[in-house]
Design a protein around this motif. Structure first.
Motif, PDB file in Angstrom:
ATOM      1  N   SER A  22       0.770  -1.294  -0.319  1.00  0.00           N
ATOM      2  CA  SER A  22      -0.094  -0.052   0.229  1.00  0.00           C
ATOM      3  C   SER A  22       0.689   1.128  -0.121  1.00  0.00           C
ATOM      4  CB  SER A  22      -0.969  -0.078   1.154  1.00  0.00           C
ATOM      5  OG  SER A  22      -0.309   0.119   2.434  1.00  0.00           O
ATOM      6  N   PHE A  23       1.900   1.300   0.377  1.00  0.00           N
ATOM      7  CA  PHE A  23       2.900   2.332   0.595  1.00  0.00           C
ATOM      8  C   PHE A  23       3.507   2.757  -0.693  1.00  0.00           C
ATOM      9  CE2 PHE A  23       5.045  -1.082   2.711  1.00  0.00           C
ATOM     10  CZ  PHE A  23       6.258  -1.062   2.189  1.00  0.00           C
ATOM     11  N   GLU A  24       3.573   1.779  -1.624  1.00  0.00           N
ATOM     12  CA  GLU A  24       4.275   2.280  -2.928  1.00  0.00           C
ATOM     13  C   GLU A  24       4.030   3.501  -3.834  1.00  0.00           C
ATOM     14  OE1 GLU A  24       6.969   0.235  -3.584  1.00  0.00           O
ATOM     15  OE2 GLU A  24       6.451  -0.744  -1.982  1.00  0.00           O
ATOM     16  N   ASN A  25       2.781   3.911  -3.481  1.00  0.00           N
ATOM     17  CA  ASN A  25       2.182   5.115  -4.116  1.00  0.00           C
ATOM     18  C   ASN A  25       1.152   5.703  -3.281  1.00  0.00           C
ATOM     19  OD1 ASN A  25      -0.228   4.551  -5.596  1.00  0.00           O
ATOM     20  ND2 ASN A  25       0.996   3.051  -6.482  1.00  0.00           N
ATOM     21  N   MET A  26       1.097   7.067  -3.317  1.00  0.00           N
ATOM     22  CA  MET A  26      -0.005   7.696  -2.781  1.00  0.00           C
ATOM     23  C   MET A  26      -1.461   7.296  -2.730  1.00  0.00           C
ATOM     24  SD  MET A  26      -0.739  11.783  -2.833  1.00  0.00           S
ATOM     25  CE  MET A  26      -1.580  11.489  -4.362  1.00  0.00           C
ATOM     26  N   LEU A  27      -1.809   6.729  -4.017  1.00  0.00           N
ATOM     27  CA  LEU A  27      -3.056   6.394  -4.425  1.00  0.00           C
ATOM     28  C   LEU A  27      -3.345   5.101  -3.765  1.00  0.00           C
ATOM     29  CD1 LEU A  27      -3.780   8.018  -7.831  1.00  0.00           C
ATOM     30  CD2 LEU A  27      -4.541   8.636  -5.561  1.00  0.00           C
ATOM     31  N   SER A  28      -2.384   4.309  -3.796  1.00  0.00           N
ATOM     32  CA  SER A  28      -2.565   2.786  -3.164  1.00  0.00           C
ATOM     33  C   SER A  28      -2.755   2.859  -1.663  1.00  0.00           C
ATOM     34  CB  SER A  28      -1.305   1.730  -3.576  1.00  0.00           C
ATOM     35  OG  SER A  28      -1.450   1.686  -5.055  1.00  0.00           O
ATOM     36  N   PHE A  29      -2.011   3.987  -1.266  1.00  0.00           N
ATOM     37  CA  PHE A  29      -2.085   4.130   0.311  1.00  0.00           C
ATOM     38  C   PHE A  29      -3.554   4.600   0.661  1.00  0.00           C
ATOM     39  CE2 PHE A  29      -1.181   6.647   4.369  1.00  0.00           C
ATOM     40  CZ  PHE A  29      -1.005   5.531   5.210  1.00  0.00           C
ATOM     41  N   ALA A  30      -4.187   5.428  -0.245  1.00  0.00           N
ATOM     42  CA  ALA A  30      -5.230   6.147   0.130  1.00  0.00           C
ATOM     43  C   ALA A  30      -6.461   5.099   0.201  1.00  0.00           C
ATOM     44  CB  ALA A  30      -5.484   7.206  -0.770  1.00  0.00           C
ATOM     45  N   ARG A  31      -6.315   4.213  -0.871  1.00  0.00           N
ATOM     46  CA  ARG A  31      -7.196   3.114  -1.093  1.00  0.00           C
ATOM     47  C   ARG A  31      -7.377   2.067   0.170  1.00  0.00           C
ATOM     48  NH1 ARG A  31      -5.372   2.773  -6.268  1.00  0.00           N
ATOM     49  NH2 ARG A  31      -6.381   3.992  -7.539  1.00  0.00           N
ATOM     50  N   PHE A  32      -5.819   1.871   0.694  1.00  0.00           N
ATOM     51  CA  PHE A  32      -5.843   1.257   1.812  1.00  0.00           C
ATOM     52  C   PHE A  32      -6.205   1.801   2.952  1.00  0.00           C
ATOM     53  CE2 PHE A  32      -3.417  -0.897   5.415  1.00  0.00           C
ATOM     54  CZ  PHE A  32      -3.896  -1.997   5.293  1.00  0.00           C
ATOM     55  N   VAL A  33      -5.965   2.933   3.384  1.00  0.00           N
ATOM     56  CA  VAL A  33      -6.507   3.361   4.443  1.00  0.00           C
ATOM     57  C   VAL A  33      -8.109   3.491   4.408  1.00  0.00           C
ATOM     58  CG1 VAL A  33      -6.747   5.681   5.274  1.00  0.00           C
ATOM     59  CG2 VAL A  33      -4.581   5.015   4.630  1.00  0.00           C
ATOM     60  N   GLN A  34      -8.827   3.518   3.185  1.00  0.00           N
ATOM     61  CA  GLN A  34     -10.175   3.484   3.173  1.00  0.00           C
ATOM     62  C   GLN A  34     -10.481   1.831   3.720  1.00  0.00           C
ATOM     63  OE1 GLN A  34     -11.723   4.121  -0.507  1.00  0.00           O
ATOM     64  NE2 GLN A  34     -13.772   4.718   0.314  1.00  0.00           N
ATOM     65  N   LEU A  35      -9.762   0.993   3.132  1.00  0.00           N
ATOM     66  CA  LEU A  35     -10.172  -0.079   3.392  1.00  0.00           C
ATOM     67  C   LEU A  35      -9.928  -0.576   4.744  1.00  0.00           C
ATOM     68  CD1 LEU A  35     -10.851  -3.214   2.463  1.00  0.00           C
ATOM     69  CD2 LEU A  35      -8.612  -3.583   2.119  1.00  0.00           C
ATOM     70  N   ALA A  36      -8.582  -0.288   5.323  1.00  0.00           N
ATOM     71  CA  ALA A  36      -8.461  -0.442   6.645  1.00  0.00           C
ATOM     72  C   ALA A  36      -9.309   0.019   7.824  1.00  0.00           C
ATOM     73  CB  ALA A  36      -7.179   0.079   7.171  1.00  0.00           C
ATOM     74  N   GLU A  37     -10.096   1.284   7.297  1.00  0.00           N
ATOM     75  CA  GLU A  37     -11.055   2.003   8.238  1.00  0.00           C
ATOM     76  C   GLU A  37     -12.396   1.172   8.481  1.00  0.00           C
ATOM     77  OE1 GLU A  37     -13.750   6.125   8.498  1.00  0.00           O
ATOM     78  OE2 GLU A  37     -12.697   5.293   6.534  1.00  0.00           O
ATOM     79  N   THR A  38     -12.808   0.222   7.550  1.00  0.00           N
ATOM     80  CA  THR A  38     -13.883  -0.670   7.595  1.00  0.00           C
ATOM     81  C   THR A  38     -13.571  -1.562   8.550  1.00  0.00           C
ATOM     82  OG1 THR A  38     -13.203  -2.111   5.817  1.00  0.00           O
ATOM     83  CG2 THR A  38     -14.558  -0.087   5.329  1.00  0.00           C
ATOM     84  N   PHE A  39     -12.435  -1.749   9.148  1.00  0.00           N
ATOM     85  CA  PHE A  39     -12.124  -2.789  10.240  1.00  0.00           C
ATOM     86  C   PHE A  39     -12.022  -1.999  11.612  1.00  0.00           C
ATOM     87  CE2 PHE A  39     -11.275  -5.159   6.103  1.00  0.00           C
ATOM     88  CZ  PHE A  39     -12.111  -6.088   6.128  1.00  0.00           C
ATOM     89  N   CYS A  40     -11.858  -0.820  11.623  1.00  0.00           N
ATOM     90  CA  CYS A  40     -11.927  -0.137  13.180  1.00  0.00           C
ATOM     91  C   CYS A  40     -13.299  -0.586  14.046  1.00  0.00           C
ATOM     92  CB  CYS A  40     -11.935   1.262  12.745  1.00  0.00           C
ATOM     93  SG  CYS A  40     -10.346   1.908  12.111  1.00  0.00           S
ATOM     94  N   GLY A  41     -12.935  -0.434  15.036  1.00  0.00           N
ATOM     95  CA  GLY A  41     -13.828  -1.021  16.024  1.00  0.00           C
ATOM     96  C   GLY A  41     -13.747  -2.383  16.544  1.00  0.00           C
ATOM     97  N   THR A  42     -14.893  -2.756  17.190  1.00  0.00           N
ATOM     98  CA  THR A  42     -14.861  -3.942  17.606  1.00  0.00           C
ATOM     99  C   THR A  42     -15.025  -5.215  16.732  1.00  0.00           C
ATOM    100  OG1 THR A  42     -17.192  -3.792  18.141  1.00  0.00           O
ATOM    101  CG2 THR A  42     -15.624  -3.326  19.884  1.00  0.00           C
ATOM    102  N   ALA A  43     -15.324  -4.945  15.622  1.00  0.00           N
ATOM    103  CA  ALA A  43     -15.741  -6.088  14.732  1.00  0.00           C
ATOM    104  C   ALA A  43     -14.589  -6.545  13.695  1.00  0.00           C
ATOM    105  CB  ALA A  43     -16.884  -5.674  13.863  1.00  0.00           C
ATOM    106  N   ASN A  44     -13.414  -6.103  14.088  1.00  0.00           N
ATOM    107  CA  ASN A  44     -12.367  -6.621  13.285  1.00  0.00           C
ATOM    108  C   ASN A  44     -11.872  -8.098  13.410  1.00  0.00           C
ATOM    109  OD1 ASN A  44      -9.479  -6.825  12.286  1.00  0.00           O
ATOM    110  ND2 ASN A  44      -9.175  -4.660  12.713  1.00  0.00           N
TER     111      ASN A  44
END
Length: 109
Positions: A22-44
Motif C-alpha cells: 500500500s505504501f508504494e504510491n500515494m493512491l494505493s495508500f489512500a485506498r488501503f486506508v479507506q479499506l482499513a477504516e472498515t475494520f476499525c472498532g470491535t468487529a475486526n
C-alpha cells in the motif's frame, strides 16, 4: 490484486498482501486506508480484541498521513503520477504505520 475488494471478501491474507504494497504510491495508500477504516472498532476479524484500540490508533495516524498527502497532491494540481511530497514527506511514515498495523495482525495469530 486490487484494493477495491468488498470488505466481506477480504481475508486476512488478502489484507496483509494489500497492506504490504500500500505504501508504494500515494493512491494505493489512500485506498488501503479507506479499506482499513472498515475494520476499525470491535468487529475486526484480523486482530485480538485486546488490540482493537491500538489498531484504531494506527489507522487514525494513517488517515492523517493520507489527508496530508492528498492535500499536497491536490495543491500540486493532481499530477497523474502522484507528487514529490509523497516520496519525500509521507511515504516513510506511511511505511512505518503499515508495519505497525501488520504487527498487530500477525501477533493476533
Amino acid at each position: 490484486m486490487q484494493l477495491e475488494l468488498a470488505t466481506t471478501s477480504v481475508t486476512k491474507s488478502n489484507f496483509v498482501a494489500l497492506a504490504s504494497n500500500s505504501f508504494e504510491n500515494m493512491l494505493s495508500f489512500a485506498r488501503f486506508v479507506q479499506l482499513a477504516e472498515t475494520f476499525c472498532g470491535t468487529a475486526n476479524p484480523f486482530i485480538s480484541k485486546d488490540n482493537t484500540a491500538q489498531y484504531d490508533e494506527v489507522w487514525f495516524e494513517m488517515e492523517i498521513i493520507n489527508a496530508l498527502a492528498l492535500s499536497a497532491w491536490e495543491d500540486a494540481g493532481k499530477p497523474e503520477h502522484g507528487c514529490e511530497a509523497w516520496d519525500f514527506e509521507y511515504q516513510a511514515n506511511a511505511k512505518k504505520l503499515v508495519g505497525c498495523m501488520l504487527k498487530l495482525i500477525v501477533n493476533a495469530e
